[in-house]
Design a protein around this motif. Sequence first.
Motif, PDB file in Angstrom:
ATOM      1  N   SER A  48     -10.885 -70.981  -2.189  1.00 39.72           N
ATOM      2  CA  SER A  48     -10.841 -69.919  -3.193  1.00 39.72           C
ATOM      3  C   SER A  48      -9.928 -68.797  -2.735  1.00 39.72           C
ATOM      4  O   SER A  48      -9.653 -68.633  -1.539  1.00 39.72           O
ATOM      5  CB  SER A  48     -12.243 -69.363  -3.464  1.00 39.72           C
ATOM      6  N   SER A  50      -9.554 -64.584  -3.952  1.00 41.66           N
ATOM      7  CA  SER A  50     -10.213 -63.587  -4.799  1.00 41.66           C
ATOM      8  C   SER A  50      -9.356 -63.140  -5.976  1.00 41.66           C
ATOM      9  O   SER A  50      -9.849 -62.470  -6.880  1.00 41.66           O
ATOM     10  CB  SER A  50     -10.624 -62.369  -3.967  1.00 41.66           C
ATOM     11  N   ASN A  53      -9.477 -67.123 -10.737  1.00 42.28           N
ATOM     12  CA  ASN A  53     -10.820 -67.267 -11.314  1.00 42.28           C
ATOM     13  C   ASN A  53     -11.390 -68.676 -11.189  1.00 42.28           C
ATOM     14  O   ASN A  53     -12.245 -69.072 -11.978  1.00 42.28           O
ATOM     15  CB  ASN A  53     -10.815 -66.845 -12.782  1.00 42.28           C
ATOM     16  N   PHE A  72     -15.429 -68.143 -12.563  1.00 39.67           N
ATOM     17  CA  PHE A  72     -15.509 -67.045 -11.607  1.00 39.67           C
ATOM     18  C   PHE A  72     -14.508 -65.948 -11.995  1.00 39.67           C
ATOM     19  O   PHE A  72     -13.647 -66.138 -12.842  1.00 39.67           O
ATOM     20  CB  PHE A  72     -15.237 -67.553 -10.193  1.00 39.67           C
ATOM     21  N   SER A  74     -13.849 -63.086  -9.204  1.00 34.83           N
ATOM     22  CA  SER A  74     -13.363 -62.779  -7.852  1.00 34.83           C
ATOM     23  C   SER A  74     -14.192 -63.551  -6.830  1.00 34.83           C
ATOM     24  O   SER A  74     -15.031 -62.967  -6.125  1.00 34.83           O
ATOM     25  CB  SER A  74     -13.467 -61.280  -7.565  1.00 34.83           C
ATOM     26  N   PRO A  75     -13.992 -64.875  -6.720  1.00 33.10           N
ATOM     27  CA  PRO A  75     -14.764 -65.639  -5.733  1.00 33.10           C
ATOM     28  C   PRO A  75     -14.427 -65.165  -4.323  1.00 33.10           C
ATOM     29  O   PRO A  75     -13.256 -65.042  -3.968  1.00 33.10           O
ATOM     30  CB  PRO A  75     -14.321 -67.084  -5.971  1.00 33.10           C
ATOM     31  N   ARG A  76     -15.446 -64.893  -3.545  1.00 32.47           N
ATOM     32  CA  ARG A  76     -15.236 -64.284  -2.230  1.00 32.47           C
ATOM     33  C   ARG A  76     -15.519 -65.219  -1.054  1.00 32.47           C
ATOM     34  O   ARG A  76     -14.779 -65.250  -0.088  1.00 32.47           O
ATOM     35  CB  ARG A  76     -16.115 -63.029  -2.105  1.00 32.47           C
ATOM     36  N   THR A  90     -20.059 -66.843  -3.586  1.00 36.11           N
ATOM     37  CA  THR A  90     -20.297 -65.450  -3.966  1.00 36.11           C
ATOM     38  C   THR A  90     -19.126 -64.955  -4.803  1.00 36.11           C
ATOM     39  O   THR A  90     -17.981 -65.359  -4.598  1.00 36.11           O
ATOM     40  CB  THR A  90     -20.446 -64.548  -2.732  1.00 36.11           C
ATOM     41  N   ASP A  91     -19.417 -64.069  -5.740  1.00 32.42           N
ATOM     42  CA  ASP A  91     -18.389 -63.488  -6.605  1.00 32.42           C
ATOM     43  C   ASP A  91     -18.673 -61.997  -6.743  1.00 32.42           C
ATOM     44  O   ASP A  91     -19.697 -61.600  -7.290  1.00 32.42           O
ATOM     45  CB  ASP A  91     -18.409 -64.164  -7.977  1.00 32.42           C
ATOM     46  N   SER A  93     -17.230 -59.761  -8.558  1.00 36.02           N
ATOM     47  CA  SER A  93     -17.079 -59.192  -9.901  1.00 36.02           C
ATOM     48  C   SER A  93     -18.180 -59.621 -10.868  1.00 36.02           C
ATOM     49  O   SER A  93     -18.601 -58.846 -11.721  1.00 36.02           O
ATOM     50  CB  SER A  93     -15.714 -59.554 -10.484  1.00 36.02           C
ATOM     51  N   THR A  94     -18.652 -60.860 -10.761  1.00 34.03           N
ATOM     52  CA  THR A  94     -19.771 -61.284 -11.607  1.00 34.03           C
ATOM     53  C   THR A  94     -21.100 -60.811 -11.025  1.00 34.03           C
ATOM     54  O   THR A  94     -22.078 -60.654 -11.743  1.00 34.03           O
ATOM     55  CB  THR A  94     -19.824 -62.815 -11.759  1.00 34.03           C
TER      56      THR A  94
END
Length: 324
Positions: A48, A50, A53, A72, A74-76, A90-91, A93-94
């Motif tokens: 991913s 960030s 999406n 997604f 901003s997948p972190r 983890t995201d 932004s969501t």
Amino acid sequence: MKNEFKIGMLILFFSIIATKTQAQQIFDGNIKNNSLAISPTENIALASNSDVNFVSVYNLKSRKLIKKIFGFISPRNIIFSPNGMKFYITDSSTGFLTVLETKKFKIIEKYAVGFGAFGSAISNNGQEIYINNEATNTVTVIDLSSKSVKKIITGFAEPRQGIKLNATNTKIYVTNFASDAISVVDAATLKIDTTITGFSKIRAISITKDGETLFAANSGSNSIAVVNLNTGIIAQTISVGKDPYGASLSSDENILLSGNKEDNSLSIIDVSTLTNIGVITGFNEPRQAIVYSKNGKNVFVLNKDLSISVVNLSEKKIIYSIQN
């Protein structure tokens, strides 16, 4: 009554639109990071960035991109469960931790953990997951067996990507980007025990199996800090490339690799002598997303464009790449 009904429907319509717009807002889009996870069988790689999406899925045997998982913002961070049957994303932004099964890449669970969710770590038994929250300066502890939040630990300062458990899972090490410190959390009490200071734009960390030494990337001083965990003091620093993000320790603990974003390189550190013994070039902004193969011969390195460079450590060069 008709006019009131129309007005009510319009309010409802615009409320839905506003909610969707708010949900699509990017949280801290100026903070960039990527993530790479390799399944325990080494069949699948998940990558991913960030800024995009989706999460890319690669078949490591065929060396091909096989799927992009959307949904997604901003997948972190991505981690597999210890048995490889699930993975967690983890995201920031969501505000969700999304759980997917590995066989068909279907979503099976979502946990609302709040905007700003960044780095994550999972316990050896796969029962607990720990999530840094940069927005609220907290770490959320989720009990995966009961599917509930066990505790929200406070007292951090912009915890981002860096979070690691020691080998025995008795300590949790959390990086604080704002204070350039590492908080040491007792895993039994879930309270901060001590704080280690003296870093410079701290990024990724690694911990030796005996729990006595920690390595941390200082992107602000182009160095790797070597911390004596018995004293909580930085024993020495090792110069590496420009803007280091990675500090990835091999399973045999002979080599530490630093991903140097601005140099597009990996620095090779001999752990026995704590010296920089070489450099591997040819990457595109490598960061902390560095994963060793199980046999220790190769290393998977994620590039900015989500391609994966595969490095042979004995040859100290990229032997092939998997394109996104």
